[in-house]
Design an enzyme around this catalytic site. Structure first.
Site, PDB file in Angstrom:
ATOM      1  N   CYS A 154      38.363  50.291  39.667  1.00  0.00           N
ATOM      2  CA  CYS A 154      38.990  48.974  39.808  1.00  0.00           C
ATOM      3  C   CYS A 154      37.860  47.952  39.916  1.00  0.00           C
ATOM      4  O   CYS A 154      36.723  48.264  39.553  1.00  0.00           O
ATOM      5  CB  CYS A 154      39.969  48.942  40.990  1.00  0.00           C
ATOM      6  SG  CYS A 154      39.245  49.247  42.616  1.00  0.00           S
ATOM      7  N   GLY A 155      38.141  46.768  40.413  1.00  0.00           N
ATOM      8  CA  GLY A 155      37.093  45.753  40.475  1.00  0.00           C
ATOM      9  C   GLY A 155      35.962  46.144  41.411  1.00  0.00           C
ATOM     10  O   GLY A 155      34.784  46.016  41.082  1.00  0.00           O
ATOM     11  N   THR A 156      36.337  46.630  42.595  1.00  0.00           N
ATOM     12  CA  THR A 156      35.344  46.986  43.618  1.00  0.00           C
ATOM     13  C   THR A 156      35.236  48.483  43.877  1.00  0.00           C
ATOM     14  O   THR A 156      34.272  48.924  44.508  1.00  0.00           O
ATOM     15  CB  THR A 156      35.744  46.343  44.960  1.00  0.00           C
ATOM     16  OG1 THR A 156      37.070  46.804  45.287  1.00  0.00           O
ATOM     17  CG2 THR A 156      35.719  44.829  44.888  1.00  0.00           C
ATOM     18  N   GLY A 157      36.253  49.232  43.523  1.00  0.00           N
ATOM     19  CA  GLY A 157      36.345  50.651  43.904  1.00  0.00           C
ATOM     20  C   GLY A 157      37.050  50.823  45.231  1.00  0.00           C
ATOM     21  O   GLY A 157      37.403  51.943  45.618  1.00  0.00           O
ATOM     22  N   GLY A 185      40.083  49.334  46.542  1.00  0.00           N
ATOM     23  CA  GLY A 185      41.531  49.521  46.544  1.00  0.00           C
ATOM     24  C   GLY A 185      41.919  50.928  46.106  1.00  0.00           C
ATOM     25  O   GLY A 185      42.786  51.569  46.719  1.00  0.00           O
ATOM     26  N   MET A 186      41.261  51.413  45.072  1.00  0.00           N
ATOM     27  CA  MET A 186      41.546  52.770  44.563  1.00  0.00           C
ATOM     28  C   MET A 186      41.292  53.810  45.656  1.00  0.00           C
ATOM     29  O   MET A 186      42.065  54.760  45.826  1.00  0.00           O
ATOM     30  CB  MET A 186      40.671  53.073  43.351  1.00  0.00           C
ATOM     31  CG  MET A 186      41.033  52.304  42.099  1.00  0.00           C
ATOM     32  SD  MET A 186      42.648  52.826  41.471  1.00  0.00           S
ATOM     33  CE  MET A 186      42.608  52.196  39.813  1.00  0.00           C
ATOM     34  N   ASP A 191      42.594  50.121  36.848  1.00  0.00           N
ATOM     35  CA  ASP A 191      43.452  48.942  36.656  1.00  0.00           C
ATOM     36  C   ASP A 191      42.809  48.075  35.563  1.00  0.00           C
ATOM     37  O   ASP A 191      41.832  48.494  34.921  1.00  0.00           O
ATOM     38  CB  ASP A 191      43.686  48.206  37.991  1.00  0.00           C
ATOM     39  CG  ASP A 191      42.436  47.531  38.536  1.00  0.00           C
ATOM     40  OD1 ASP A 191      41.357  47.659  37.918  1.00  0.00           O
ATOM     41  OD2 ASP A 191      42.541  46.869  39.585  1.00  0.00           O
ATOM     42  N   ARG A 214      27.082  73.181  58.005  1.00  0.00           N
ATOM     43  CA  ARG A 214      27.631  72.302  59.040  1.00  0.00           C
ATOM     44  C   ARG A 214      28.565  71.247  58.447  1.00  0.00           C
ATOM     45  O   ARG A 214      29.485  70.770  59.125  1.00  0.00           O
ATOM     46  CB  ARG A 214      26.512  71.652  59.854  1.00  0.00           C
ATOM     47  CG  ARG A 214      25.677  70.650  59.094  1.00  0.00           C
ATOM     48  CD  ARG A 214      24.536  70.128  59.972  1.00  0.00           C
ATOM     49  NE  ARG A 214      23.827  69.018  59.360  1.00  0.00           N
ATOM     50  CZ  ARG A 214      22.910  69.133  58.395  1.00  0.00           C
ATOM     51  NH1 ARG A 214      22.594  70.330  57.919  1.00  0.00           N
ATOM     52  NH2 ARG A 214      22.313  68.071  57.910  1.00  0.00           N
ATOM     53  N   HIS A 215      28.367  70.945  57.182  1.00  0.00           N
ATOM     54  CA  HIS A 215      29.234  69.940  56.544  1.00  0.00           C
ATOM     55  C   HIS A 215      30.626  70.517  56.278  1.00  0.00           C
ATOM     56  O   HIS A 215      31.615  69.790  56.297  1.00  0.00           O
ATOM     57  CB  HIS A 215      28.594  69.431  55.258  1.00  0.00           C
ATOM     58  CG  HIS A 215      27.232  68.848  55.508  1.00  0.00           C
ATOM     59  ND1 HIS A 215      27.054  67.714  56.260  1.00  0.00           N
ATOM     60  CD2 HIS A 215      25.997  69.291  55.173  1.00  0.00           C
ATOM     61  CE1 HIS A 215      25.764  67.457  56.351  1.00  0.00           C
ATOM     62  NE2 HIS A 215      25.101  68.401  55.703  1.00  0.00           N
TER      63      HIS A 215
HETATM   64  C1  RB5 Z   1      41.947  43.173  40.776  1.00  0.00           C
HETATM   65  O1  RB5 Z   1      41.746  41.803  40.632  1.00  0.00           O
HETATM   66  C2  RB5 Z   1      41.162  43.701  41.980  1.00  0.00           C
HETATM   67  O2  RB5 Z   1      41.685  43.213  43.159  1.00  0.00           O
HETATM   68  C3  RB5 Z   1      41.154  45.222  41.964  1.00  0.00           C
HETATM   69  O3  RB5 Z   1      40.608  45.658  40.773  1.00  0.00           O
HETATM   70  C4  RB5 Z   1      40.352  45.931  43.033  1.00  0.00           C
HETATM   71  O4  RB5 Z   1      39.061  45.402  43.146  1.00  0.00           O
HETATM   72  C5  RB5 Z   1      40.989  46.123  44.329  1.00  0.00           C
HETATM   73  O5  RB5 Z   1      40.447  46.779  45.233  1.00  0.00           O
END
Ligand code: RB5
Length: 150
Positions: free
Chosen positions: A66-69, A71-72, A8, A133-134
């Protein structure tokens, strides 16, 4: 090895950077967007499109930024046969591959420095699944996907 990339707006710059790393490593990739640093876009749209392409078998692996990884990963994991993990450290990246046979890596561009992200991507691409096992545990995940469908 064929990799699909998507990000994003928050992940755009890191995605562009990862493209350079993949090119250096001579890894074939496709960029599914976003292609515009300025315009705000919704991560579910990008994650779904790229995860579907991995699910279809068009790509071996996916890298979503994305910002944190987070949401993706949430979106990609809605799809059967997709195992996506947010890995913002080297240890998680190693074991996401070795133990979980993850096929999509998600990264937090607002958390990682570029160098760290490159190391994580390298580990993700080069660490084999340990099996054993994995494998039994990953097979259980696949069984659960079938139950969830019913
Ligand atoms: C966008 O502002 C942010 O919410 C998105 O990149 C992501 O971090 C969502 O999980």
């Amino acid at each position: 090895m064929k990799v699909v990339l998507a990000a994003d707006h928050a992940g755009y710059a890191l995605k562009e950077n990862i493209k350079d790393l993949l090119a250096e490593k001579k890894i074939v990739y496709e960029d599914m967007g976003t292609y515009d640093r300025e315009k705000s876009v919704d991560y579910p749209d990008l994650a779904f499109q790229a995860a579907c392409a991995v699910q279809r078998g068009d790509f071996t692996r996916g890298i979503l930024v994305c910002g944190t990884g987070l949401g993706m990963a949430i979106v990609a994991n809605k799809l059967h046969r997709i195992r996506a993990a947010p890995c913002n450290d080297l240890y998680s990246a190693r074991y996401a591959r070795a133990h979980n046979d993850v096929n999509i890596l998600t990264l937090g561009a607002r958390i990682l420095q570029t160098g760290q992200a490159h190391e994580i991507v390298t580990i993700f691409l080069e660490t084999p699944f340990e099996g054993g096992r994995h494998l039994l545990r990953v097979e259980k995940i696949k069984e659960l996907e079938k139950q969830a469908q019913a």
